[in-house]
Design an enzyme around this catalytic site. Structure first.
Site, mmCIF file in Angstrom:
data_model
loop_
_atom_site.group_PDB
_atom_site.id
_atom_site.type_symbol
_atom_site.label_atom_id
_atom_site.label_comp_id
_atom_site.label_asym_id
_atom_site.label_seq_id
_atom_site.Cartn_x
_atom_site.Cartn_y
_atom_site.Cartn_z
ATOM 1 N N GLY A 1 2.144 -0.786 6.238
ATOM 2 C CA GLY A 1 2.793 -0.135 7.366
ATOM 3 C C GLY A 1 3.310 -1.133 8.387
ATOM 4 C CG HIS B 1 9.428 -25.860 10.174
ATOM 5 N ND1 HIS B 1 9.549 -25.974 11.542
ATOM 6 C CD2 HIS B 1 10.561 -26.421 9.647
ATOM 7 C CE1 HIS B 1 10.698 -26.581 11.832
ATOM 8 N NE2 HIS B 1 11.336 -26.855 10.700
ATOM 9 C CG ASP C 1 -0.392 0.228 2.521
ATOM 10 O OD1 ASP C 1 0.847 0.395 2.602
ATOM 11 O OD2 ASP C 1 -1.141 0.266 3.510
#
Ligand code: RB5
Length: 146
Positions: free
Chosen positions: A70, A102, A12
């Site tokens: 963020g 994993h 974003d």
């Protein structure tokens, strides 16, 4: 360039600069990059960008993805809504390695307001340089998929 070296990047507005640094870094490592933006820092909605990147991976167009916002959290949540996507947020290299080894994670999420560029690129290296170990881990990943 094989399909196994194609990676999608998305973010974003909060992570434009870091996404561009990641794009340069993974290109340098030999990956074919599909950077789906956005290009400007105009405020946007992380769910759109998480979903778009996840669909590139889920469709097989790209085998791995790196997404950023963020905190890395919101865009990760959106990506994980797409069937077949296993995305984790990482702020350390150990976790980035382990989600490949994993959990067979196919998307890495990073918080641009959480880690600096140097650590972020080390996290990217840890993720991309690790391989899924299979075996007992494959059983558990199948359980995630339901
Ligand atoms: C945008 O301000 C911010 O909310 C977003 O980048 C992200 O941190 C959400 O999880």
């Amino acid at each position: 360039m094989t399909a196994s070296k194609r990676i999608v990047l998305s973010s974003d507005h909060a992570a434009i600069d870091l996404r561009q640094a990641v794009a340069a870094h993974v290109t340098e490592k030999g990956w074919e990059v599909e950077d789906i933006g956005p290009v400007t820092t105009e405020s946007t909605h992380y769910p759109l960008h998480g979903k778009a990147a996840a669909e590139k991976v889920a469709s097989g167009e790209c085998t791995l993805g790196i997404i950023l916002c963020g905190t890395g959290q919101g865009i990760m949540m959106a990506a994980n809504k797409v069937p077949g996507i296993r995305c984790g947020v990482c702020s350390d290299t150990f976790s980035a390695r382990m989600i490949r080894q994993h959990n067979d994670a196919n998307i890495l999420s990073i918080g641009a307001r959480v880690v600096g560029e140097g650590l972020a690129l080390d996290i990217v290296d840890a993720f991309l340089d690790a391989e899924f170990e299979g075996g007992r881990h494959a059983t558990r990943v199948e359980m995630i998929e339901g």
